[in-house]
Write a protein that holds these residues in place. Structure first.
Motif, PDB file in Angstrom:
ATOM      1  N   UNK A   5       0.846  -1.188   0.000  1.00  0.00           N
ATOM      2  CA  UNK A   5       0.000   0.000   0.000  1.00  0.00           C
ATOM      3  C   UNK A   5       0.886   1.244   0.000  1.00  0.00           C
ATOM      4  N   UNK A   6       0.570   2.154  -0.840  1.00  0.00           N
ATOM      5  CA  UNK A   6       1.326   3.403  -0.941  1.00  0.00           C
ATOM      6  C   UNK A   6       0.404   4.553  -0.599  1.00  0.00           C
ATOM      7  N   UNK A   7       0.968   5.624  -0.036  1.00  0.00           N
ATOM      8  CA  UNK A   7       0.121   6.786   0.241  1.00  0.00           C
ATOM      9  C   UNK A   7      -0.388   7.383  -1.072  1.00  0.00           C
ATOM     10  N   UNK A   8      -1.492   8.054  -0.950  1.00  0.00           N
ATOM     11  CA  UNK A   8      -2.096   8.672  -2.131  1.00  0.00           C
ATOM     12  C   UNK A   8      -1.118   9.665  -2.748  1.00  0.00           C
ATOM     13  N   UNK A   9      -0.818   9.527  -4.022  1.00  0.00           N
ATOM     14  CA  UNK A   9       0.111  10.407  -4.737  1.00  0.00           C
ATOM     15  C   UNK A   9      -0.628  11.659  -5.181  1.00  0.00           C
ATOM     16  N   UNK A  10       0.019  12.815  -5.001  1.00  0.00           N
ATOM     17  CA  UNK A  10      -0.557  14.060  -5.500  1.00  0.00           C
ATOM     18  C   UNK A  10       0.547  14.903  -6.114  1.00  0.00           C
ATOM     19  N   UNK A  11       0.186  15.645  -7.106  1.00  0.00           N
ATOM     20  CA  UNK A  11       1.132  16.514  -7.799  1.00  0.00           C
ATOM     21  C   UNK A  11       0.369  17.737  -8.302  1.00  0.00           C
ATOM     22  N   UNK A  12      -0.009  18.595  -7.352  1.00  0.00           N
ATOM     23  CA  UNK A  12      -0.820  19.750  -7.676  1.00  0.00           C
ATOM     24  C   UNK A  12       0.008  20.829  -8.364  1.00  0.00           C
ATOM     25  N   UNK A  13      -0.643  21.577  -9.197  1.00  0.00           N
ATOM     26  CA  UNK A  13       0.002  22.684  -9.897  1.00  0.00           C
ATOM     27  C   UNK A  13       0.256  23.833  -8.920  1.00  0.00           C
ATOM     28  N   UNK A  14       1.418  24.468  -9.053  1.00  0.00           N
ATOM     29  CA  UNK A  14       1.771  25.608  -8.217  1.00  0.00           C
ATOM     30  C   UNK A  14       1.323  26.882  -8.923  1.00  0.00           C
ATOM     31  N   UNK A  15       0.669  27.754  -8.177  1.00  0.00           N
ATOM     32  CA  UNK A  15       0.231  29.024  -8.740  1.00  0.00           C
ATOM     33  C   UNK A  15       1.445  29.956  -8.823  1.00  0.00           C
ATOM     34  N   UNK A  16       1.967  30.133 -10.002  1.00  0.00           N
ATOM     35  CA  UNK A  16       3.182  30.925 -10.206  1.00  0.00           C
ATOM     36  C   UNK A  16       2.967  32.375  -9.794  1.00  0.00           C
ATOM     37  N   UNK A  17       1.786  32.887  -9.982  1.00  0.00           N
ATOM     38  CA  UNK A  17       1.502  34.283  -9.626  1.00  0.00           C
ATOM     39  C   UNK A  17       1.545  34.498  -8.111  1.00  0.00           C
ATOM     40  N   UNK A  18       1.362  33.449  -7.326  1.00  0.00           N
ATOM     41  CA  UNK A  18       1.340  33.579  -5.874  1.00  0.00           C
ATOM     42  C   UNK A  18       2.717  33.389  -5.233  1.00  0.00           C
ATOM     43  N   UNK A  19       3.709  33.037  -6.023  1.00  0.00           N
ATOM     44  CA  UNK A  19       5.054  32.838  -5.474  1.00  0.00           C
ATOM     45  C   UNK A  19       5.656  34.161  -5.034  1.00  0.00           C
ATOM     46  N   UNK A  20       6.499  34.133  -3.979  1.00  0.00           N
ATOM     47  CA  UNK A  20       7.139  35.387  -3.561  1.00  0.00           C
ATOM     48  C   UNK A  20       8.063  35.909  -4.656  1.00  0.00           C
ATOM     49  N   UNK A  21       8.100  37.214  -4.813  1.00  0.00           N
ATOM     50  CA  UNK A  21       8.880  37.819  -5.891  1.00  0.00           C
ATOM     51  C   UNK A  21      10.110  38.502  -5.298  1.00  0.00           C
TER      52      UNK A  21
END
Length: 177
Positions: A5-21
């Protein structure tokens, strides 16, 4: 055979506009005394070339004098460009410490910004050459794993500030270890 059994895999998209600048961070300027150091080095180089051209002019045959004069004009143009470049380099350079990283921005024609996270830093040092001691400035060098030299060198910092920056970075990399 039972599947593992493996944990549920997730690979959500990162909101580039919300990243620190990093561009929005207020940078601390480097000292104007560093400009003096750069101009001294530029002037010494120019004088070496100028003496070489004068000696060449004096000891060469007259048919080469025009070439030597044009070489002198070219060297003078390069000297003028380098003096201007040094001025703009110091004017446009700056550094900042954030919670997780150090930022160093330099250059004006070809701008370069380096952001080094504290968890990648191996060690940090403060260096002062003879001329640095005369001008009362220092260079903070930040080293990461795998490099043969420093990844970030922040020149033209007052010695006490450089020591404070070094201690702050050292404390942060100790907490990340």
């Amino acid at each position: 055979m039972d599947p593992i059994s493996t944990p549920q895999f997730s690979n959500f998209e990162v909101d580039v506009a919300a990243l620190p600048r990093y561009e929005e961070v207020e940078l601390h300027p480097i000292s104007k005394k560093y400009l003096v150091k750069l101009q001294i080095g530029t002037t010494i180089s120019f004088l070496i070339f100028a003496v070489g051209l004068i000696v060449a002019y004096k000891f060469s045959s007259p048919e080469f004098h025009n070439y030597i004069i044009w070489a002198g004009v070219f060297i003078l143009l390069i000297f003028g460009w380098t003096v201007f470049n040094n001025l703009m380099y110091v004017k446009k350079s700056g550094y900042a410490l954030r919670e997780q990283d150090i930022i160093f921005k330099r250059g004006f024609l070809f701008e370069r910004t380096t952001v080094v996270p504290f968890n990648r830093i191996q060690h940090v040092s403060v260096e002062r050459s003879f001329l640095d001691k005369m001008l009362k400035i220092s260079t903070v060098k930040v080293f990461t794993a795998g490099g043969s030299g420093s990844d970030v060198s922040v020149p033209g910092i007052k010695p006490q500030t450089a020591i404070s920056v070094k201690e702050e970075i050292s404390g942060r990399i100790y907490h990340h270890a």
